[in-house]
Design an enzyme around this catalytic site. Sequence first.
Site, mmCIF file in Angstrom:
data_model
loop_
_atom_site.group_PDB
_atom_site.id
_atom_site.type_symbol
_atom_site.label_atom_id
_atom_site.label_comp_id
_atom_site.label_asym_id
_atom_site.label_seq_id
_atom_site.Cartn_x
_atom_site.Cartn_y
_atom_site.Cartn_z
ATOM 1 C CG HIS A 65 -1.761 1.180 1.619
ATOM 2 N ND1 HIS A 65 -2.285 1.841 0.813
ATOM 3 C CD2 HIS A 65 -1.695 2.115 2.435
ATOM 4 C CE1 HIS A 65 -3.161 2.558 1.184
ATOM 5 N NE2 HIS A 65 -2.245 3.029 2.148
ATOM 6 C CG HIS A 89 0.797 7.282 4.268
ATOM 7 N ND1 HIS A 89 1.079 6.271 3.187
ATOM 8 C CD2 HIS A 89 -0.407 6.905 3.916
ATOM 9 C CE1 HIS A 89 0.248 5.833 2.633
ATOM 10 N NE2 HIS A 89 -1.275 5.231 3.809
ATOM 11 C CD GLU A 93 -3.256 6.023 11.380
ATOM 12 O OE1 GLU A 93 -3.221 6.503 10.539
ATOM 13 O OE2 GLU A 93 -4.069 5.251 11.807
ATOM 14 C CG ASP A 94 -0.385 1.842 10.868
ATOM 15 O OD1 ASP A 94 -1.578 2.143 11.829
ATOM 16 O OD2 ASP A 94 -1.083 1.796 9.312
ATOM 17 C CG ASP A 156 -4.044 7.247 2.128
ATOM 18 O OD1 ASP A 156 -3.438 6.161 2.249
ATOM 19 O OD2 ASP A 156 -4.699 7.039 2.780
ATOM 20 C CG ASP A 276 -22.528 13.498 -25.852
ATOM 21 O OD1 ASP A 276 -23.896 12.519 -25.106
ATOM 22 O OD2 ASP A 276 -22.854 15.010 -25.475
HETATM 23 MN MN MN Z 1 -1.962 4.720 4.285
#
Ligand code: MN
Length: 728
Positions: A65, A89, A93-94, A156, A276
């Site tokens: 990811h 990124h 957080e992780d 993201d 169109d």
């Molecule tokens: Mn992410």
Amino acid sequence: MLSNILKKITSNKSEYPPGFIEIINCLDKENQTANNLSMVWEAYQLSEESHKNQIRKSGEPYFTHCQSVGKILADWNIDVETIVAGLLHDVIEDTSISKSDIVNQFNQDIGNLVEGVTKLSGIKFNSKKQEQAENFMKMFISMAKDIRVILIKFADRLHNMSTIEHLSKQKQERIALETKEVYAPLAHRLGMNNVKTQMEDLVFKTLSPDKYNDIRKKVNNSKKDRERYIDRFIKPVSDELNNFEIRADIFGRAKHYSSIIGKMEKRNKKFEEIYDLFAIRIIVDKIDECYAALGVIHQKYNPFQERFKDYIARPKRNGYQSIHTTVFGQDGRLIEVQIRTSEMDQTAEIGVAAHWKYKESDKQKNKSSIDTQILWLREIYELLKSEDTSASEILELFKIDLFEDEIFVYTPNGELIELKPASTPIDFAYQVHSEVGKHCIGAKVNDKIVPLNYKLNSGDYVEIITSKNKFPNHSWLKIATTTKAKTHIRRYLKKEKYEQSLKLGYEILDKELRKVKKIKMLKSIKKDPQILGFKDYDLLLSAIGNGKVIVSDLIDKNLFENEVQDNYSIQSLTSKFINLARKRSKGITVDGLSDIMVQFGKCCNPIPGDDIVGYLTKGSGVTVHRSACKSITHFKDQSRFVSVDWDISSDKSFIVRLKMIFEDRKNLLNDLTDATSKLNIYIKSIDMKAEDSVATCLLVIEISNRSQLEKLVRKMREVQNIEFIERF
Ligand code: MN
């Protein structure tokens, strides 16, 4: 060391993982410096290492990811710092990596970017209204700090949306809706057209998979036919351009699925009936070649006059530039043709992100274009910072500005101004400049005088007429539709109210001090408002003027601490007036019955003669409001409304207060008293002040019925130079 890495990277790419090579291959040659390449490589390794044991719902390593987000950003030709932050990124957080780790290993900006994205991902937009509004605020604040944060968030979101099938149905729906309502419109406003349409297609696919697959199939099935048609259409054009020695890239492009379904639903047509389905795009090198290409197109095919738009001469507010024309192709089909330079094409696809692809030396050149692109964002942010509107109001403002279509009108200089539909000259004036808005008295649209509430249409030429003596009033709030105009008007009215409260506060303070023979204190109070318990003199005056504090209380508390002041009660001017007026009535009858516990709404201060309604409140009886009071629209329980009436005999008079604003002139007071005496109306008090040639007049009168009042208001409106009259 660095050059070693560079050498290794450039000479023997196979030693590096393909995911990394993919990213650096997107970089322009001049950006492939040793420094940049090793920075990307370090970030790549750090991210892969720290997400090592994590896997996604799809079963793939989590790092795939992060790599994809880095790749999407690299595709946008964005600066290396953003790509590095994109790779990293999710680490704050992780994983155990902190912001300061990133700052230490890379730099402050990259640390800030990753932190910004982390904060942003904590924001969920489908929560309650109140929270949602606060979330918008948070997002705008982080964007205003560094707009690259939102670009990383877009990347993201694009990757998460494209791999969404591994999540639960419920989660899919939440993320898709959030993308549709927040991120896609935002991408549009930032000029990132490609991102917007990609998001919309992914949302469509997630929310209506059957419809999506159906249309995809149909588009694929008709592909051969379409390509044949396009080739036939392009051939004479490219031949002619060759004759002129103009190098052009011409291609046909199927419309996006979400836009096809949009058309089908809007026009209530089947797929087969939508002609169109594709547009032709012509990309050339220089601007004059765009116009040459336009000439060739119109020479080969008949133009459909109404659909010609020159966004090169007049770029859209999000920076978009291109020429659009629609022509009749073979078999009378309508074909949309877009003509632009390759640079404009870049901007059209990646919008605000295009800014960071340029080298330092070019930045100045592009500064003005980036400025206009993010101008609206700054504007909203500035407005928010200075406003104390409620969160839900803010949400409404965002919704309106973000999600509605736009119209384009022209200034007398031919400058293009973007507004929302149903905008009025007041909106236009504020868009041009807040000072123009503040003083506008009228407008000419296409050379004809129009009223201020006139609804503008795309293509109108608008000229604003201003006067130094004209200022916003409450009725403007009803006329204005844009956030910007409304906020400026509200702010002005608030300031005006504040200034009035200062004047009134001073007046009351002066009078009350005289009453207790302490007028000499005024000077020292001004010097040291602490004497009356206030830190700031203006704060003291406005508190008095607004009726928030009562001077007698202040005096009792601070000047006569030990003296007992019986029989001494001072009321603010307003409450005095209201009480005086209410004495005229014996009271209120509720459904014909008197002697019911009633109180009066503080929001609208009804006085005898007003049309009123009652609202039953538990424990406190009936609250009486003017029928026109805004606050009663919030009362939802219809069964609690009761009919009420003034208990007043028909021969009794009642008291009304009028506020009027005039352009100051000689004999004004004379004319006013003339108007009242002609109607046999008795003036109880009159208070007139003039400043900067604006005269404000407060008139307290005694009248016997409403029609007499209406007559008076009509008469007053005829008085020369009146600008404004209201009961209050
Ligand atoms: Mn992410």
